[in-house]
Design a protein around this motif. Structure first.
Motif, mmCIF file in Angstrom:
data_model
loop_
_atom_site.group_PDB
_atom_site.id
_atom_site.type_symbol
_atom_site.label_atom_id
_atom_site.label_comp_id
_atom_site.label_asym_id
_atom_site.label_seq_id
_atom_site.Cartn_x
_atom_site.Cartn_y
_atom_site.Cartn_z
ATOM 1 N N ILE A 184 0.980 -1.295 -0.078
ATOM 2 C CA ILE A 184 -0.174 0.099 -0.058
ATOM 3 C C ILE A 184 0.929 1.067 -0.085
ATOM 4 O O ILE A 184 1.494 1.508 0.909
ATOM 5 N N ALA A 185 0.462 2.134 -0.981
ATOM 6 C CA ALA A 185 1.802 3.403 -1.204
ATOM 7 C C ALA A 185 1.010 4.525 -0.505
ATOM 8 O O ALA A 185 1.459 5.372 -0.200
ATOM 9 N N ASP A 186 -0.511 4.469 -0.445
ATOM 10 C CA ASP A 186 -1.161 5.517 0.107
ATOM 11 C C ASP A 186 -2.571 5.391 0.172
ATOM 12 O O ASP A 186 -3.012 4.074 -0.206
ATOM 13 N N ILE A 187 -3.133 6.236 0.806
ATOM 14 C CA ILE A 187 -4.842 6.200 0.983
ATOM 15 C C ILE A 187 -5.379 7.533 0.417
ATOM 16 O O ILE A 187 -4.668 8.570 0.365
ATOM 17 N N GLU A 188 -6.480 7.375 -0.426
ATOM 18 C CA GLU A 188 -7.179 8.662 -0.871
ATOM 19 C C GLU A 188 -8.607 8.703 -0.296
ATOM 20 O O GLU A 188 -9.421 7.616 -0.705
ATOM 21 N N GLU A 189 -8.906 9.907 -0.217
ATOM 22 C CA GLU A 189 -10.480 9.869 0.043
ATOM 23 C C GLU A 189 -10.934 10.195 -1.117
ATOM 24 O O GLU A 189 -10.666 11.065 -2.164
ATOM 25 N N LYS A 190 -12.255 9.530 -1.362
ATOM 26 C CA LYS A 190 -13.194 9.473 -2.264
ATOM 27 C C LYS A 190 -14.470 9.964 -2.020
ATOM 28 O O LYS A 190 -15.072 9.563 -0.917
ATOM 29 N N LYS A 191 -15.102 11.032 -2.653
ATOM 30 C CA LYS A 191 -16.612 11.642 -2.349
ATOM 31 C C LYS A 191 -17.419 11.036 -3.321
ATOM 32 O O LYS A 191 -17.879 11.457 -4.305
ATOM 33 N N GLY A 192 -17.731 9.814 -3.143
ATOM 34 C CA GLY A 192 -18.774 9.165 -3.862
ATOM 35 C C GLY A 192 -20.147 9.445 -3.393
ATOM 36 O O GLY A 192 -20.394 10.424 -2.827
ATOM 37 N N PHE A 193 -21.125 8.154 -3.509
ATOM 38 C CA PHE A 193 -22.317 8.383 -2.817
ATOM 39 C C PHE A 193 -22.076 8.806 -1.436
ATOM 40 O O PHE A 193 -23.099 8.977 -0.797
ATOM 41 N N ILE A 194 -20.921 8.119 -0.856
ATOM 42 C CA ILE A 194 -20.834 8.331 0.600
ATOM 43 C C ILE A 194 -19.307 8.686 0.479
ATOM 44 O O ILE A 194 -18.475 8.316 -0.446
ATOM 45 N N VAL A 195 -18.715 9.191 1.763
ATOM 46 C CA VAL A 195 -17.157 9.473 1.603
ATOM 47 C C VAL A 195 -16.636 8.353 2.211
ATOM 48 O O VAL A 195 -16.888 7.600 3.167
ATOM 49 N N TYR A 196 -15.516 7.770 1.351
ATOM 50 C CA TYR A 196 -14.888 6.578 1.840
ATOM 51 C C TYR A 196 -13.337 6.721 1.317
ATOM 52 O O TYR A 196 -13.199 7.647 0.660
ATOM 53 N N PHE A 197 -12.592 6.045 1.905
ATOM 54 C CA PHE A 197 -11.175 6.116 1.540
ATOM 55 C C PHE A 197 -10.969 4.564 0.565
ATOM 56 O O PHE A 197 -11.253 3.656 0.930
ATOM 57 N N ILE A 198 -9.918 4.949 -0.281
ATOM 58 C CA ILE A 198 -9.517 3.767 -1.135
ATOM 59 C C ILE A 198 -8.078 3.719 -0.999
ATOM 60 O O ILE A 198 -6.997 4.657 -0.563
ATOM 61 N N PHE A 199 -7.383 2.370 -1.080
ATOM 62 C CA PHE A 199 -5.891 2.141 -0.818
ATOM 63 C C PHE A 199 -5.317 1.962 -2.300
ATOM 64 O O PHE A 199 -5.776 1.382 -3.239
ATOM 65 N N VAL A 200 -4.151 2.791 -2.469
ATOM 66 C CA VAL A 200 -3.416 2.828 -3.547
ATOM 67 C C VAL A 200 -2.282 1.789 -3.534
ATOM 68 O O VAL A 200 -1.577 1.934 -2.493
#
Length: 384
Positions: free
Chosen positions: A55-71
């Motif tokens: 895992i290089a980083d995490i990123e916040e995504k503002k989709g239908f709900i706010v969630y974090f995705i693993f890069v």
């Protein structure tokens, strides 16, 4: 007689030692053969098989709900590297599928193996802190997963999880802080000349943003424009806040460059969704006093099929009503209540046929949500 016993005991001891030595040599030979066989099996693997993942980083995504995705940086047997983007729910789905197939309790199949332990779900707490705390556990999970026997590595479940999809390849990583050494962030201050030459607009009316993505404006505010979202919405910055707002509320002082207007509005000329851009969903709240119409924008691809739970949560936030039900219109025009993920899938599927008949912006979902009060059954074309 005594010397004869000693000779017999000595001969017996030597014979047992010889037997033990032979067993050790045989075990060593078997181990060497096993090692050679494993190495041989590994050599037979194709070069695109993943062998390490970090895992290089995490990123916040503002989709239908706010969630974090693993890069995740993946390295293959052929020494190529690429990035993939995965949510925890995708790890969870992979692990469940592997357990059904390879655990000792699996109902079918003769091959079993000891699967690594996946960190469990967390239902309460700060989402960013939860994602950060999962990084070492997920790194360990992927390391152990990719050390399983070669016949497991060839399984399509694992290969597809670590495969770089077209959507993965289109993403632009923001930091990759776990792969790069720490550096100082240098803040660049624009001169007044730069500010006055930048694309900008002036708010003519007050606008109250209804979500985290929308920018609230006061009449007279000067907004520095970043890009066009679609034919009706722009993205800009005012008072150190960035968000989207309807163009009809502002007066354009200096327009965006032509390339921004033509190609950055959520889709390019060839119709492909631009990574990191917004998709818009039209939704309605049906009430006895009238219909409240909203357009919400999310950082999701047009092809996504959101979960029923995520849609329900977002609609509660948008309309500030708790006891609601989600609906869509079928090809006959009747209102159909959405109860679970299967109903969401049916809605998305039917929209592919009915959505083409309606002219919409290129970055708007072909399906629409109609929100009703959960106990209001009068909106349906059915007698109860």
């Amino acid at each position: 007689m005594q010397s004869e016993k000693l000779r017999v005991n000595s001969s017996h001891t030597q014979g047992r030692a010889s037997t033990d030595l032979k067993e050790i040599q045989l075990h060593s030979t078997r181990m060497n053969q096993r090692q050679l066989r494993d190495e041989s099996d590994f050599d037979q693997l194709p070069d695109n098989i993943p062998v390490t993942a970090t895992i290089a980083d995490i990123e916040e995504k503002k989709g239908f709900i706010v969630y974090f995705i693993f890069v995740i940086e993946v390295k293959t047997k052929g020494n190529s590297k690429y990035l993939i983007y995965r949510r925890y729910r995708q790890f969870f789905a992979l692990h469940q599928s592997l357990e059904l197939k390879y655990s000792s309790e699996a109902p079918t199949g003769s091959y079993t193996c000891q699967l690594p332990v996946l960190p469990g779900k967390v239902f309460m707490g700060n989402k960013k802190e939860i994602a950060e705390s999962r990084i070492p556990e997920l790194n360990n999970y992927m390391k152990r997963l990719l050390c399983l026997p070669t016949w497991v590595l060839l399984d399509d479940l694992i290969r597809m999880f670590f495969y770089q999809t077209e959507l993965d390849s289109q993403q632009v990583p923001r930091a990759l802080r776990r792969l790069r050494p720490p550096t100082r962030r240098v803040k660049t201050v624009k001169s007044k000349t730069d500010l006055f030459s930048a694309p900008r607009a002036e708010a003519v009316f007050d606008f109250s943003g209804s979500g985290r993505l929308e920018l609230s404006l006061k009449a007279g505010d000067v907004i520095f424009l970043l890009r066009r979202v679609n034919a009706d919405w722009l993205e800009g910055t005012v008072r150190d806040k960035t968000g989207i707002f309807p163009e009809s509320f502002v007066n354009i002082i200096k327009p965006l460059p032509g390339s921004d207007s033509d190609e950055e509005g959520g889709a390019s000329r060839n119709g492909k969704h631009a990574p990191g851009s917004y998709s818009c969903l039209r939704c309605y709240l049906l009430q006895p006093e009238g219909i409240d119409t909203r357009d919400i924008c999310v950082e999701e691809d047009l092809s996504i099929r959101p979960s029923h739970e995520d849609l329900l949560s977002r609609m509660r936030d948008v309309f500030h009503v708790e006891d609601i039900a989600l609906n869509y219109r079928d090809p006959m025009g009747d209102l159909i209540r959405i109860l679970d993920n299967e109903d969401v899938a049916l809605m998305v599927q039917e929209s592919k046929h009915t959505g083409s008949k309606v002219k919409r912006p290129v970055n708007q979902y072909p399906w629409e949500l109609l929100v009703t009060h959960a106990k209001d059954l009068t909106v349906y074309n059915t007698e109860y």
